[in-house]
Design a protein around this motif. Structure first.
Motif, mmCIF file in Angstrom:
data_model
loop_
_atom_site.group_PDB
_atom_site.id
_atom_site.type_symbol
_atom_site.label_atom_id
_atom_site.label_comp_id
_atom_site.label_asym_id
_atom_site.label_seq_id
_atom_site.Cartn_x
_atom_site.Cartn_y
_atom_site.Cartn_z
ATOM 1 N N SER A 1 32.987 10.588 -12.900
ATOM 2 C CA SER A 1 31.505 10.859 -13.133
ATOM 3 C C SER A 1 31.497 12.394 -13.291
ATOM 4 N N PHE A 2 32.230 13.210 -12.802
ATOM 5 C CA PHE A 2 31.954 14.879 -12.758
ATOM 6 C C PHE A 2 32.647 15.056 -14.281
ATOM 7 N N ASN A 3 33.558 14.349 -14.605
ATOM 8 C CA ASN A 3 34.074 14.784 -16.068
ATOM 9 C C ASN A 3 33.294 14.140 -17.231
ATOM 10 N N ARG A 4 32.583 12.777 -16.861
ATOM 11 C CA ARG A 4 31.763 12.417 -17.898
ATOM 12 C C ARG A 4 30.461 13.194 -17.980
ATOM 13 N N ALA A 5 29.786 13.420 -17.010
ATOM 14 C CA ALA A 5 28.294 13.703 -16.942
ATOM 15 C C ALA A 5 28.058 14.698 -17.844
ATOM 16 N N ALA B 1 24.481 21.806 -13.407
ATOM 17 C CA ALA B 1 24.967 21.307 -12.218
ATOM 18 C C ALA B 1 26.225 21.286 -11.737
ATOM 19 N N LEU B 2 27.332 21.346 -12.784
ATOM 20 C CA LEU B 2 28.601 21.074 -12.621
ATOM 21 C C LEU B 2 29.320 22.576 -13.082
ATOM 22 N N ARG B 3 28.707 23.462 -13.431
ATOM 23 C CA ARG B 3 28.874 24.600 -14.008
ATOM 24 C C ARG B 3 30.321 25.501 -13.346
ATOM 25 N N THR B 4 30.270 25.358 -11.965
ATOM 26 C CA THR B 4 31.346 26.155 -11.486
ATOM 27 C C THR B 4 32.696 25.113 -10.821
ATOM 28 N N THR C 1 29.714 28.917 -4.576
ATOM 29 C CA THR C 1 28.440 28.160 -4.980
ATOM 30 C C THR C 1 27.667 27.414 -3.732
ATOM 31 N N PRO C 2 26.887 28.370 -3.219
ATOM 32 C CA PRO C 2 26.290 27.722 -1.896
ATOM 33 C C PRO C 2 25.377 26.483 -2.112
ATOM 34 N N ASN C 3 24.867 26.243 -3.346
ATOM 35 C CA ASN C 3 24.075 25.043 -3.792
ATOM 36 C C ASN C 3 24.741 24.120 -4.192
ATOM 37 N N LEU C 4 26.038 23.928 -4.061
ATOM 38 C CA LEU C 4 26.630 22.875 -4.788
ATOM 39 C C LEU C 4 26.031 21.675 -4.032
ATOM 40 N N PRO C 5 25.913 21.260 -2.935
ATOM 41 C CA PRO C 5 25.603 20.078 -2.394
ATOM 42 C C PRO C 5 24.107 19.631 -3.124
ATOM 43 N N ILE C 6 23.306 20.696 -3.219
ATOM 44 C CA ILE C 6 21.965 20.383 -3.925
ATOM 45 C C ILE C 6 22.115 20.105 -5.289
ATOM 46 N N ASP C 7 23.086 20.840 -6.086
ATOM 47 C CA ASP C 7 23.285 20.512 -7.485
ATOM 48 C C ASP C 7 23.771 19.058 -7.696
ATOM 49 N N ARG D 1 31.068 27.323 -20.085
ATOM 50 C CA ARG D 1 30.732 27.534 -18.688
ATOM 51 C C ARG D 1 29.773 26.990 -18.006
ATOM 52 N N ARG D 2 29.092 26.011 -18.939
ATOM 53 C CA ARG D 2 27.813 24.889 -18.696
ATOM 54 C C ARG D 2 26.591 25.990 -17.943
ATOM 55 N N LEU D 3 26.270 27.051 -18.471
ATOM 56 C CA LEU D 3 25.500 27.606 -18.177
ATOM 57 C C LEU D 3 24.234 27.747 -19.196
ATOM 58 N N GLY D 4 23.050 27.861 -18.961
ATOM 59 C CA GLY D 4 21.941 27.662 -19.716
ATOM 60 C C GLY D 4 21.951 26.450 -20.714
ATOM 61 N N ALA D 5 22.210 25.151 -19.908
ATOM 62 C CA ALA D 5 22.202 23.980 -20.501
ATOM 63 C C ALA D 5 20.925 23.424 -21.256
ATOM 64 N N SER D 6 19.904 23.980 -20.761
ATOM 65 C CA SER D 6 18.522 23.645 -21.332
ATOM 66 C C SER D 6 17.783 24.965 -21.820
#
Length: 522
Positions: A105-109, A122-125, A145-151, A439-444
């Protein structure tokens, strides 16, 4: 009255009051554009996906992370997390859920073809996912990435055995819509309705409903009528103008909560030369894009009466704001005031920028996604016309609007973001940060705002492990973004639902309409 007469009277009441069926009908305010939970990072899609698919971590009604498919998580190091998964979980087809499904799922999303709004942020790092054993997962991140669980609350987990090779069309057709969630898909009619049935093998608490029908009813008056007539038992986002009537109906209950969704304006930064929906007053294209001039953005911001939008257009179901999080939220900056309308200063700024007579502009907006979205855009257009920016509004169905937005087709858009993580970093990461697909940043960041100094502030803030220092840095990045008007915040919505008695609903900060929160009053 004798006991026999009392008993007879009670029996008569029971016969006159039909028992509530084990089927439930819900009126949604916005369309679910796909059953594929990774197709679009859009709130209606993500909300519905929770019924079919489970994420590792879920948000509580207050936005805080809670265990779900993951029972626990531990930061072994700043860049290494371990997740322990829930045992005994099965997919709708009976096959066991394992850590390998999470890795898939992490690879597909972030890699779904033709996605109009990627989940990459959400998976940038996430640099490496290691399947330690069927119920243990280790995630190595490229930065703290302290917010990983929330991400990870944003990422629905799909099965490898069904999802590998499956297309978005396969999910929409039901072929690949095999989840671990509390309900199973029966049918999906885009823009019309979705039907689900209870999953008796769900690992969570038994749900009250055998079958649930979600009806898409974008018109708020039609939603209210459907509720009052009994065609549906609960509606999302009742119109503010209908709330007094609904409050006065003894058969209806209202459930409200301050939300974390901001409505804002996003100027086009993608073009240095002429922008397609901006012309001079004669209708001729301008040589340069005026939205790249801070003075023009400041003028447009100062022309807006945010209080007027909140009180009159939204009829009290929103609050004026100069940022995108409410007071008390993580990263809210108390040093940022709510801008007051100043038409004289706005005209002066336009003159300084070389537009003493203004220009023509088209504002694009959705007309079926947010409360009074089309009306709000029209009100903004009228305010801008008062400073010489003759503004036309083109309001579109959300699915069309979103697809064109992702292609940078607009010059100015009315947009929105629900910070379901409960903190200001969500907007900084997904919308303000420069678009950086690798780097999966600024996705939106669909308007392609770029500010390298602010990018550094955002990345440093979101990788700071100490909570107090992280909040200080996030608040500073919010201030820098607002000063540069990467986007122009206007209002914060209040979330509301209306339900027929005896139903109750637990209102959520993230605005999601979840069957799991609907109960019969006992």
């Amino acid at each position: 009255m004798t006991p026999r007469l009392i008993a007879a009277a009670l029996a008569a009441v029971a016969l006159a009051t039909p028992a509530l069926a084990d089927d439930l009908r819900i009126g949604l305010s916005a369309p679910v554009t796909s059953i594929d939970p990774h197709f679009a990072n859009a709130a209606p899609n993500s909300s519905f996906a929770r019924h079919i698919f489970d994420p590792l971590v879920v948000r509580g009604t207050d936005g805080r992370p809670m265990p779900n498919l993951a029972l626990s998580w531990t930061a072994l190091e700043d860049n290494l997390w371990e997740f322990k998964l829930r045992p005994g979980v099965t997919w709708h087809d009976g096959k066991p859920f394992t850590a390998d499904d999470v890795a898939f799922s992490f690879n597909r999303a972030p890699n779904v073809p033709n996605s109009p709004a990627s989940f990459g942020g959400a998976l940038r790092t996430v640099a490496r996912v290691e399947v330690v054993d069927p119920l243990t997962l280790r995630i190595t991140t490229s930065a703290p990435t302290p917010n990983l669980p929330i991400d990870l609350t944003a990422i629905a987990i799909v099965s490898r055995h069904v999802g590998e090779g499956a297309t978005t069309a396969d999910y929409n057709a039901g072929k690949a819509a095999i989840g671990t969630g509390p309900f199973r898909l029966l049918s999906y009619s885009a823009g019309s309705s979705i039907e689900v049935e209870r999953n008796p093998a769900w690992w969570g608490p038994k749900q009250d409903w055998d079958k649930v029908t979600f009806r898409i009813i974008p018109n708020p008056g039609a939603r209210t009528a459907a509720l009052l007539s009994g065609d549906v038992e609960l509606i999302a986002a009742p119109s503010a103008s209908d709330l007094p009537r609904l409050r006065g109906d003894q058969n209806v209950r209202i459930f409200e909560r301050q939300g974390s969704r901001a409505l804002f304006l996003s100027p086009d930064f993608s073009r240095e030369g002429s922008s397609p929906f901006i012309t001079d007053n004669e209708g001729k294209p301008l040589a340069g894009n005026p939205m790249r001039d801070l003075r023009v953005r400041q003028a447009l911001s100062l022309a807006i009466s945010r209080q007027g939008l909140a009180e009159r257009v939204q009829q009290g179901m929103a609050e004026a704001t100069g940022q995108w999080m409410p007071p008390g939220a993580f990263g809210h900056n108390p040093a940022i005031p709510v801008p007051q309308q100043d038409l004289a200063r706005a005209r002066a700024l336009l003159a300084e920028a070389g537009f003493p007579n203004g220009f023509r502009l088209t504002l694009h907006a959705s007309n079926d996604r947010y409360p009074a979205d089309g009306q709000t855009a029209q009100a903004v257009a009228q305010m801008w016309s008062r400073i010489g920016v003759a503004t036309t509004v083109e309001a579109l169905p959300f699915s069309t609007y979103l697809t064109r937005l992702a292609k940078q087709e607009y010059s100015m858009v009315q947009n929105s973001w629900g910070s379901t993580t409960g903190e200001a970093g969500s907007v900084l990461l997904n919308i303000v940060h420069s678009y950086d697909a690798p780097r999966r940043l600024g996705a939106s960041n669909d308007t392609r705002y770029v500010n390298p100094d602010l990018d550094r502030m955002i990345e440093e803030a979101l990788s700071t492990m100490d909570p107090a220092e992280r909040e200080r840095r996030v608040a500073a990045a919010v201030k820098a973004s607002v000063d540069d008007l990467a986007l122009i915040p206007m209002i914060l919505f209040k979330a509301a639902w209306a339900a027929r008695r005896p139903l109750t609903y637990e209102p959520r900060m993230d605005e999601q309409t979840l069957v799991m929160g609907i109960r019969r009053e006992r």
